[in-house]
Design an enzyme around this catalytic site. Structure first.
Site, PDB file in Angstrom:
ATOM      1  NE  ARG A  67      -2.000  -1.345   3.570  1.00 37.58           N
ATOM      2  CZ  ARG A  67      -2.254  -0.940   4.809  1.00 37.58           C
ATOM      3  NH1 ARG A  67      -3.348  -0.266   5.070  1.00 37.58           N
ATOM      4  NH2 ARG A  67      -1.431  -1.216   5.794  1.00 37.58           N
TER       5      ARG A  67
ATOM      6  CG  ASN B 268      -3.721  -4.446   3.772  1.00 40.30           C
ATOM      7  OD1 ASN B 268      -3.215  -4.442   2.659  1.00 40.30           O
ATOM      8  ND2 ASN B 268      -3.002  -4.364   4.873  1.00 40.30           N
TER       9      ASN B 268
END
Length: 93
Positions: free
Chosen positions: A21, A40
């Site tokens: 990320r 996530n």
């Protein structure tokens, strides 16, 4: 023509716990002109939503599909749509 679009991507593989990320956000900011998020999911995937000019979204998608991401990407699914707005920057969720 710089059509503005919304790109939603689900990335499968070993993409959690490896900085995926963070690197996605860094690349979105490097490309420029993109807002949205990387998050996530409970099933082990990462969801990426990016809004901005189509060429910049395509560049982010190419990076997500390429071999230069952290972890291991086994598959990428994307959906193109019209922007919904509501994002000020590109963030990690």
């Amino acid at each position: 023509m710089n059509e503005r679009v919304r790109l939603t991507v689900w990335v499968r593989g070993q993409v959690q716990g490896v900085g995926f990320r963070w690197y996605t956000r860094a690349n979105a900011l490097r490309i420029g002109g993109l807002v949205g998020f990387a998050s996530n999911l409970s099933d082990g995937r990462v969801q990426v939503v990016a809004e901005g000019p189509r060429p910049e979204c395509e560049q982010l998608l190419d990076w997500l599909r390429g071999g230069d991401t952290p972890g291991r990407v086994d598959g990428v699914t994307e959906i193109w749509d019209t922007p919904r707005g509501g994002y000020e920057t590109f963030e990690i969720r």
